[in-house]
Design a protein around this motif. Sequence first.
Motif, PDB file in Angstrom:
ATOM      1  N   ALA A  72       1.119  -5.534 -12.424  1.00  0.00           N
ATOM      2  CA  ALA A  72       0.669  -4.192 -12.039  1.00  0.00           C
ATOM      3  C   ALA A  72      -0.142  -4.234 -10.746  1.00  0.00           C
ATOM      4  CB  ALA A  72      -0.158  -3.574 -13.168  1.00  0.00           C
ATOM      5  N   VAL A  73      -1.024  -5.253 -10.618  1.00  0.00           N
ATOM      6  CA  VAL A  73      -1.822  -5.391  -9.391  1.00  0.00           C
ATOM      7  C   VAL A  73      -0.914  -5.707  -8.210  1.00  0.00           C
ATOM      8  CG1 VAL A  73      -3.552  -6.811  -8.237  1.00  0.00           C
ATOM      9  CG2 VAL A  73      -3.939  -6.035 -10.580  1.00  0.00           C
ATOM     10  N   CYS A  74       0.026  -6.632  -8.391  1.00  0.00           N
ATOM     11  CA  CYS A  74       0.954  -6.974  -7.310  1.00  0.00           C
ATOM     12  C   CYS A  74       1.741  -5.744  -6.851  1.00  0.00           C
ATOM     13  CB  CYS A  74       1.921  -8.068  -7.758  1.00  0.00           C
ATOM     14  SG  CYS A  74       1.195  -9.712  -7.847  1.00  0.00           S
ATOM     15  N   GLN A  75       2.228  -4.947  -7.805  1.00  0.00           N
ATOM     16  CA  GLN A  75       2.985  -3.748  -7.464  1.00  0.00           C
ATOM     17  C   GLN A  75       2.165  -2.801  -6.591  1.00  0.00           C
ATOM     18  OE1 GLN A  75       6.434  -2.354  -8.460  1.00  0.00           O
ATOM     19  NE2 GLN A  75       5.580  -1.514  -6.571  1.00  0.00           N
ATOM     20  N   LYS A  76       0.908  -2.563  -6.978  1.00  0.00           N
ATOM     21  CA  LYS A  76       0.069  -1.633  -6.237  1.00  0.00           C
ATOM     22  C   LYS A  76      -0.232  -2.172  -4.838  1.00  0.00           C
ATOM     23  CE  LYS A  76      -2.684   1.099  -8.412  1.00  0.00           C
ATOM     24  NZ  LYS A  76      -3.759   1.838  -9.142  1.00  0.00           N
ATOM     25  N   VAL A  77      -0.507  -3.470  -4.723  1.00  0.00           N
ATOM     26  CA  VAL A  77      -0.817  -4.057  -3.414  1.00  0.00           C
ATOM     27  C   VAL A  77       0.416  -4.055  -2.516  1.00  0.00           C
ATOM     28  CG1 VAL A  77      -1.511  -6.168  -2.229  1.00  0.00           C
ATOM     29  CG2 VAL A  77      -2.705  -5.471  -4.306  1.00  0.00           C
ATOM     30  N   LEU A  78       1.564  -4.453  -3.041  1.00  0.00           N
ATOM     31  CA  LEU A  78       2.791  -4.483  -2.236  1.00  0.00           C
ATOM     32  C   LEU A  78       3.135  -3.095  -1.710  1.00  0.00           C
ATOM     33  CD1 LEU A  78       4.840  -6.914  -4.486  1.00  0.00           C
ATOM     34  CD2 LEU A  78       4.094  -7.372  -2.141  1.00  0.00           C
ATOM     35  N   SER A  79       2.943  -2.086  -2.549  1.00  0.00           N
ATOM     36  CA  SER A  79       3.210  -0.712  -2.108  1.00  0.00           C
ATOM     37  C   SER A  79       2.266  -0.318  -0.984  1.00  0.00           C
ATOM     38  CB  SER A  79       3.057   0.261  -3.280  1.00  0.00           C
ATOM     39  OG  SER A  79       3.996  -0.005  -4.292  1.00  0.00           O
ATOM     40  N   ALA A  80       0.980  -0.703  -1.106  1.00  0.00           N
ATOM     41  CA  ALA A  80      -0.002  -0.359  -0.073  1.00  0.00           C
ATOM     42  C   ALA A  80       0.302  -1.077   1.241  1.00  0.00           C
ATOM     43  CB  ALA A  80      -1.407  -0.706  -0.561  1.00  0.00           C
ATOM     44  N   VAL A  81       0.654  -2.347   1.156  1.00  0.00           N
ATOM     45  CA  VAL A  81       0.937  -3.121   2.374  1.00  0.00           C
ATOM     46  C   VAL A  81       2.189  -2.591   3.068  1.00  0.00           C
ATOM     47  CG1 VAL A  81       1.561  -5.404   3.268  1.00  0.00           C
ATOM     48  CG2 VAL A  81      -0.208  -5.195   1.517  1.00  0.00           C
ATOM     49  N   SER A  82       3.205  -2.217   2.300  1.00  0.00           N
ATOM     50  CA  SER A  82       4.455  -1.723   2.896  1.00  0.00           C
ATOM     51  C   SER A  82       4.248  -0.416   3.650  1.00  0.00           C
ATOM     52  CB  SER A  82       5.519  -1.533   1.815  1.00  0.00           C
ATOM     53  OG  SER A  82       5.158  -0.490   0.918  1.00  0.00           O
ATOM     54  N   ALA A  83       3.175   0.320   3.302  1.00  0.00           N
ATOM     55  CA  ALA A  83       2.883   1.578   3.983  1.00  0.00           C
ATOM     56  C   ALA A  83       2.142   1.368   5.297  1.00  0.00           C
ATOM     57  CB  ALA A  83       2.070   2.489   3.071  1.00  0.00           C
ATOM     58  N   GLN A  84       1.747   0.134   5.590  1.00  0.00           N
ATOM     59  CA  GLN A  84       1.036  -0.195   6.827  1.00  0.00           C
ATOM     60  C   GLN A  84       1.965  -0.982   7.747  1.00  0.00           C
ATOM     61  OE1 GLN A  84      -2.078   1.033   7.260  1.00  0.00           O
ATOM     62  NE2 GLN A  84      -1.859   1.933   5.223  1.00  0.00           N
ATOM     63  N   SER A  85       1.644  -0.957   9.010  1.00  0.00           N
ATOM     64  CA  SER A  85       2.525  -1.627   9.969  1.00  0.00           C
ATOM     65  C   SER A  85       2.091  -3.050  10.300  1.00  0.00           C
ATOM     66  CB  SER A  85       2.596  -0.816  11.270  1.00  0.00           C
ATOM     67  OG  SER A  85       1.290  -0.695  11.850  1.00  0.00           O
ATOM     68  N   ASP A  86       0.805  -3.346  10.178  1.00  0.00           N
ATOM     69  CA  ASP A  86       0.373  -4.672  10.632  1.00  0.00           C
ATOM     70  C   ASP A  86      -0.695  -5.315   9.757  1.00  0.00           C
ATOM     71  OD1 ASP A  86      -1.692  -2.997  11.149  1.00  0.00           O
ATOM     72  OD2 ASP A  86      -2.003  -3.614  13.233  1.00  0.00           O
TER      73      ASP A  86
END
Length: 547
Positions: free
Chosen positions: A357-371
Amino acid sequence: MSENYKAQRDSYIAYSLAAADLLIEVGLDLTIKSVVGAARTLLGAEGGALKGRSVIDLFQPQDQAFLHRKLKDTTTKGRIDPVAVYLRSDGKAAMLVNVGACFIPSRAEEIHLTLSILNNIRPDNVEHNDAGLMTAERFNELAIDIIRAGASKDVDLDMTLVKLKGLTKVRTTLNADQQTLLMQEVAAVLRANSISGHGAALPDDSFGVLTPANDQQAEARLMAEIDAVGQAVGLKSGALGPKMMSIHLKTGNLDHAAIKKALAYITQTFAKSPDQVPPTIEASLEAAMEDTVAEFSSIKSVIDNGDFQIVYQPIVRLYDRTVHHHEALLRLKDGRNLYDTINFSEQIGLIHDLDLAVCQKVLSAVSAQSDTVVAVNISGQSIASPQFGHDFRKLIQPYRNLNKRVMFEITETGEVKDFETARRFIAWLHQMSFRVCLDDFGSGAASYNYLRHFEVDFVKIDGPFLREAVNDNRQRALIRSIVSLSHELGCQVIGEMIENPEMDEMARQLSIEFGQGYLFGRPSPDLSSAAASAVTARRKGASDSWG
């Protein structure tokens, strides 16, 4: 001397030696006058060589003040009940003995001691704190060991728990030496009143000992002796505010796991709320199971509903303070203790779901950023699970393009048991070009074992370990060796919990490349603002890669 008197004297000595291994006669100043019995076996010297020495010097330093006070009491009380204390070991395993004493008015210049080896107590080979008390977990294991060892002998035990409600307040009124003496004396009283010779330090100024079952005087005696300890360091009677209760350790047909769970529940509950402890092992187990079910349901709800927050803390290059990446840190919205929640999740089998669940939330947040570059934690227990590996591969599939902007930190909270499965998982991450960090190196005994089995890209030095090294040359030398070993293995090193310029300077002197801590930035829930500050902090030409 008449023959009758000699015969009577010899009979008394014979009776005494039948009940004890050693008889010692001391003066009122506690210097040894005579020794009869197994002096060489117990004390390492013949009885004659011990004359003129202080009898107190024969015992371990942490027991000396307590025993001195007890022996002095004999001149007014006539005798003392036997107490369990340790003989001075001089590098060997400490021997636990029962010491009894009596004072005969007709022999007003002497105190008579008996020493008996406690053969039924196994050697003390467990860690203790500075006052000589074991942890709650080890204490519970000791109780189980004694119960099992005596199962065929009908061993009957009570676990007596003590809460010193006034201890924290009292300690603020004492200087350092008085505090040390107070805790040593409390520990000595506990050990002396325990049938095992051990006492335990429980959370929140609580303590525990094992006592004979149905000893009607055990609590009163322990209460009086703890109060005497307080008065010995200048406290008023009752200042420590002791509260006590005893649990009869009748285990019936319960197995080891059930007894362990019940005892853990008893000690934890007593530390928090002494009045809410169930009266029996069976009732405690039932209460523990009810609490476990409720806690399981609560954490499962948090995971299923995503009812948690991720905050991001910067990790900087120490040579120029530019931000290298951020660590994703879990925060629970309901305010529950994070460490206890993760520990419970590992014990109950929920850590896999929580990590995913933590990995899912972090991956989603990182994918929304460019760098933005982020590290996310995974329990060592999870990576050793084939089922977790299967579920994680499915989860990561849509985010494979983030392999240069996400890394995974392997934590040591959950012990890795299947090293081959864990090694294959880490190898797969590398195959997918994800980087891996070994978290909290130095916080536990498994760190070097992990480094031996796993190929990782980063090693993160545990924060408390690093902080202690500022004023401890030995700790600094150990960290220097860890850094050197990491570099030889091709790993870069991160220093954790760097909170002041002194720690920063030391970390750079130790050739640590990266730093994390309040000196460089506090955790923030907004990844976009964290990314913006990272861009601002970078020097022109700095890279987003992990290298």
